[in-house]
Scaffold this motif. Structure first.
Motif, PDB file in Angstrom:
ATOM      1  N   GLN A  35      10.099 -19.414  10.847  1.00 17.62           N
ATOM      2  CA  GLN A  35      10.648 -20.632  10.515  1.00 17.62           C
ATOM      3  C   GLN A  35      10.063 -21.004   9.037  1.00 17.62           C
ATOM      4  OE1 GLN A  35      11.090 -23.703  13.354  1.00 17.62           O
ATOM      5  NE2 GLN A  35      10.972 -22.264  14.980  1.00 17.62           N
ATOM      6  N   MET A  36       8.823 -20.652   8.978  1.00 19.67           N
ATOM      7  CA  MET A  36       8.053 -21.168   7.458  1.00 19.67           C
ATOM      8  C   MET A  36       8.851 -20.237   6.523  1.00 19.67           C
ATOM      9  SD  MET A  36       4.070 -21.291   8.792  1.00 19.67           S
ATOM     10  CE  MET A  36       3.694 -21.334   6.977  1.00 19.67           C
ATOM     11  N   ARG A  37       9.034 -19.145   6.883  1.00 20.22           N
ATOM     12  CA  ARG A  37       9.581 -18.190   5.601  1.00 20.22           C
ATOM     13  C   ARG A  37      11.120 -18.691   5.509  1.00 20.22           C
ATOM     14  NH1 ARG A  37      10.416 -13.007   8.373  1.00 20.22           N
ATOM     15  NH2 ARG A  37      12.134 -14.262   9.070  1.00 20.22           N
ATOM     16  N   ASP A  38      11.697 -19.310   6.442  1.00 24.54           N
ATOM     17  CA  ASP A  38      13.057 -19.655   6.291  1.00 24.54           C
ATOM     18  C   ASP A  38      13.210 -20.948   5.296  1.00 24.54           C
ATOM     19  OD1 ASP A  38      14.131 -17.434   7.566  1.00 24.54           O
ATOM     20  OD2 ASP A  38      14.675 -18.596   9.370  1.00 24.54           O
ATOM     21  N   ARG A  39      12.265 -21.776   5.762  1.00 20.71           N
ATOM     22  CA  ARG A  39      12.018 -23.197   4.963  1.00 20.71           C
ATOM     23  C   ARG A  39      11.691 -22.884   3.704  1.00 20.71           C
ATOM     24  NH1 ARG A  39       8.319 -26.042   8.284  1.00 20.71           N
ATOM     25  NH2 ARG A  39       6.632 -25.159   7.047  1.00 20.71           N
ATOM     26  N   GLN A  40      10.865 -22.043   3.437  1.00 25.62           N
ATOM     27  CA  GLN A  40      10.362 -21.779   2.190  1.00 25.62           C
ATOM     28  C   GLN A  40      11.583 -21.171   1.385  1.00 25.62           C
ATOM     29  OE1 GLN A  40       7.496 -22.360   0.614  1.00 25.62           O
ATOM     30  NE2 GLN A  40       8.197 -21.437  -1.398  1.00 25.62           N
ATOM     31  N   SER A  41      12.360 -20.416   1.835  1.00 22.66           N
ATOM     32  CA  SER A  41      13.581 -19.845   1.334  1.00 22.66           C
ATOM     33  C   SER A  41      14.908 -20.782   0.814  1.00 22.66           C
ATOM     34  CB  SER A  41      14.367 -18.557   2.239  1.00 22.66           C
ATOM     35  OG  SER A  41      15.352 -18.308   1.455  1.00 22.66           O
ATOM     36  N   LYS A  42      14.883 -21.614   1.705  1.00 26.03           N
ATOM     37  CA  LYS A  42      15.747 -23.027   1.500  1.00 26.03           C
ATOM     38  C   LYS A  42      15.213 -23.707   0.583  1.00 26.03           C
ATOM     39  CE  LYS A  42      17.628 -23.044   6.197  1.00 26.03           C
ATOM     40  NZ  LYS A  42      17.633 -23.572   7.420  1.00 26.03           N
ATOM     41  N   PHE A  43      13.728 -23.965   0.279  1.00 28.68           N
ATOM     42  CA  PHE A  43      13.176 -24.595  -0.227  1.00 28.68           C
ATOM     43  C   PHE A  43      13.753 -24.167  -1.886  1.00 28.68           C
ATOM     44  CE2 PHE A  43       9.746 -25.933  -3.316  1.00 28.68           C
ATOM     45  CZ  PHE A  43      10.062 -27.217  -3.358  1.00 28.68           C
ATOM     46  N   GLU A  44      13.294 -22.757  -1.904  1.00 32.71           N
ATOM     47  CA  GLU A  44      13.480 -22.144  -3.350  1.00 32.71           C
ATOM     48  C   GLU A  44      14.805 -22.199  -3.672  1.00 32.71           C
ATOM     49  OE1 GLU A  44      11.630 -18.387  -2.666  1.00 32.71           O
ATOM     50  OE2 GLU A  44       9.671 -19.053  -2.643  1.00 32.71           O
ATOM     51  N   SER A  45      15.770 -21.971  -2.697  1.00 30.58           N
ATOM     52  CA  SER A  45      17.023 -22.148  -3.334  1.00 30.58           C
ATOM     53  C   SER A  45      17.563 -23.464  -3.655  1.00 30.58           C
ATOM     54  CB  SER A  45      17.869 -21.718  -1.909  1.00 30.58           C
ATOM     55  OG  SER A  45      19.433 -21.948  -2.226  1.00 30.58           O
ATOM     56  N   LEU A  46      17.057 -24.322  -3.334  1.00 32.08           N
ATOM     57  CA  LEU A  46      17.415 -25.984  -3.399  1.00 32.08           C
ATOM     58  C   LEU A  46      16.771 -26.289  -4.961  1.00 32.08           C
ATOM     59  CD1 LEU A  46      18.409 -28.712  -3.059  1.00 32.08           C
ATOM     60  CD2 LEU A  46      16.223 -29.217  -1.754  1.00 32.08           C
ATOM     61  N   ARG A  47      15.466 -25.726  -5.042  1.00 30.64           N
ATOM     62  CA  ARG A  47      14.916 -26.023  -6.444  1.00 30.64           C
ATOM     63  C   ARG A  47      15.831 -25.168  -7.529  1.00 30.64           C
ATOM     64  NH1 ARG A  47       9.499 -26.408  -8.454  1.00 30.64           N
ATOM     65  NH2 ARG A  47       8.726 -26.232  -6.137  1.00 30.64           N
ATOM     66  N   ALA A  48      16.370 -24.114  -7.271  1.00 32.62           N
ATOM     67  CA  ALA A  48      16.952 -23.505  -8.310  1.00 32.62           C
ATOM     68  C   ALA A  48      18.374 -24.008  -8.483  1.00 32.62           C
ATOM     69  CB  ALA A  48      17.470 -21.869  -7.585  1.00 32.62           C
ATOM     70  N   SER A  49      18.801 -24.688  -7.435  1.00 34.58           N
ATOM     71  CA  SER A  49      20.185 -25.381  -7.548  1.00 34.58           C
ATOM     72  C   SER A  49      19.679 -26.591  -8.572  1.00 34.58           C
ATOM     73  CB  SER A  49      20.958 -25.870  -6.319  1.00 34.58           C
ATOM     74  OG  SER A  49      21.281 -24.861  -5.455  1.00 34.58           O
ATOM     75  N   GLU A  51      17.279 -27.148 -10.801  1.00 36.29           N
ATOM     76  CA  GLU A  51      17.057 -26.387 -12.106  1.00 36.29           C
ATOM     77  C   GLU A  51      18.531 -26.187 -12.626  1.00 36.29           C
ATOM     78  OE1 GLU A  51      14.320 -23.243 -11.653  1.00 36.29           O
ATOM     79  OE2 GLU A  51      12.525 -24.944 -11.437  1.00 36.29           O
ATOM     80  N   GLU A  52      19.334 -25.677 -12.042  1.00 38.03           N
ATOM     81  CA  GLU A  52      20.713 -25.163 -12.569  1.00 38.03           C
ATOM     82  C   GLU A  52      21.401 -26.661 -12.846  1.00 38.03           C
ATOM     83  OE1 GLU A  52      24.921 -23.400 -11.022  1.00 38.03           O
ATOM     84  OE2 GLU A  52      22.959 -22.446 -10.475  1.00 38.03           O
ATOM     85  N   GLY A  53      21.169 -27.535 -12.149  1.00 42.76           N
ATOM     86  CA  GLY A  53      22.186 -28.883 -12.510  1.00 42.76           C
ATOM     87  C   GLY A  53      21.408 -29.779 -13.343  1.00 42.76           C
ATOM     88  N   ILE A  54      20.138 -29.581 -13.855  1.00 40.45           N
ATOM     89  CA  ILE A  54      19.442 -30.134 -14.854  1.00 40.45           C
ATOM     90  C   ILE A  54      19.761 -29.302 -16.103  1.00 40.45           C
ATOM     91  CG2 ILE A  54      17.054 -30.585 -15.913  1.00 40.45           C
ATOM     92  CD1 ILE A  54      16.152 -31.057 -12.991  1.00 40.45           C
ATOM     93  N   ALA A  55      19.694 -28.029 -16.154  1.00 42.52           N
ATOM     94  CA  ALA A  55      20.233 -27.439 -17.320  1.00 42.52           C
ATOM     95  C   ALA A  55      21.725 -27.636 -17.539  1.00 42.52           C
ATOM     96  CB  ALA A  55      19.914 -25.864 -17.224  1.00 42.52           C
ATOM     97  N   GLU A  56      22.484 -27.712 -16.775  1.00 41.57           N
ATOM     98  CA  GLU A  56      23.951 -28.338 -16.800  1.00 41.57           C
ATOM     99  C   GLU A  56      24.009 -29.603 -17.603  1.00 41.57           C
ATOM    100  OE1 GLU A  56      28.479 -28.923 -14.976  1.00 41.57           O
ATOM    101  OE2 GLU A  56      26.732 -27.689 -13.886  1.00 41.57           O
ATOM    102  N   LEU A  57      23.192 -30.635 -17.011  1.00 41.35           N
ATOM    103  CA  LEU A  57      23.054 -31.873 -17.592  1.00 41.35           C
ATOM    104  C   LEU A  57      22.641 -31.976 -19.015  1.00 41.35           C
ATOM    105  CD1 LEU A  57      21.953 -34.015 -14.579  1.00 41.35           C
ATOM    106  CD2 LEU A  57      24.115 -34.296 -15.650  1.00 41.35           C
ATOM    107  N   ASP A  58      21.665 -31.241 -19.237  1.00 39.94           N
ATOM    108  CA  ASP A  58      21.054 -30.851 -20.578  1.00 39.94           C
ATOM    109  C   ASP A  58      22.183 -30.402 -21.516  1.00 39.94           C
ATOM    110  OD1 ASP A  58      18.615 -31.964 -19.884  1.00 39.94           O
ATOM    111  OD2 ASP A  58      17.779 -29.893 -19.790  1.00 39.94           O
ATOM    112  N   ARG A  59      22.912 -29.567 -21.146  1.00 42.25           N
ATOM    113  CA  ARG A  59      24.001 -29.002 -21.961  1.00 42.25           C
ATOM    114  C   ARG A  59      25.331 -29.675 -22.304  1.00 42.25           C
ATOM    115  NH1 ARG A  59      23.332 -24.707 -18.478  1.00 42.25           N
ATOM    116  NH2 ARG A  59      25.104 -24.923 -17.642  1.00 42.25           N
ATOM    117  N   THR A  60      25.727 -30.479 -20.970  1.00 43.64           N
ATOM    118  CA  THR A  60      26.959 -31.103 -21.205  1.00 43.64           C
ATOM    119  C   THR A  60      26.766 -32.747 -21.562  1.00 43.64           C
ATOM    120  OG1 THR A  60      26.988 -31.522 -18.997  1.00 43.64           O
ATOM    121  CG2 THR A  60      27.929 -29.485 -19.847  1.00 43.64           C
ATOM    122  N   GLY A  61      25.617 -33.060 -21.277  1.00 41.83           N
ATOM    123  CA  GLY A  61      25.255 -34.515 -21.324  1.00 41.83           C
ATOM    124  C   GLY A  61      25.744 -35.546 -20.019  1.00 41.83           C
ATOM    125  N   GLY A  62      26.198 -34.662 -19.159  1.00 38.02           N
ATOM    126  CA  GLY A  62      26.879 -35.237 -17.975  1.00 38.02           C
ATOM    127  C   GLY A  62      27.988 -36.477 -18.224  1.00 38.02           C
TER     128      GLY A  62
END
Length: 85
Positions: A35-49, A51-62
């Motif tokens: 369960q800890m491994r799964d939670r960590q994996s989900k957290f890392e996926s959320l973090r990546a999402s 970061e991707e959203g922030i990068a898109e906002l930086d590129r497009t201005g939102g």
């Protein structure tokens, strides 16, 4: 690998085994680690999402948020969920 549990966890683990939730102490620990491994994996996926959203906002201005539109869509979803239940 041998692991010593802190004394405060022993009654909890033994209770899970006694209740039949797990066949052995090892199974309790194994499940907890999975369960800890799964939670960590989900957290890392959320973090990546994020970061991707922030990068898109930086590129497009939102785009500005239309709060009335957000509330309207939320009310529609709520009404649809109520109809399904």
């Amino acid at each position: 690998m041998n692991i010593a549990l802190p004394p405060e966890f022993v009654p909890f683990v033994d209770g899970l085994v006694a209740a039949g939730s797990y066949p052995t102490r090892d199974d309790v620990v194994r499940d907890a680690l999975a369960q800890m491994r799964d939670r960590q994996s989900k957290f890392e996926s959320l973090r990546a999402s994020v970061e991707e959203g922030i990068a898109e906002l930086d590129r497009t201005g939102g785009a500005p948020l239309d709060f009335e539109e957000i509330k309207r869509k939320g009310r529609e979803r709520l009404a649809a969920n109520r109809q399904q239940n």
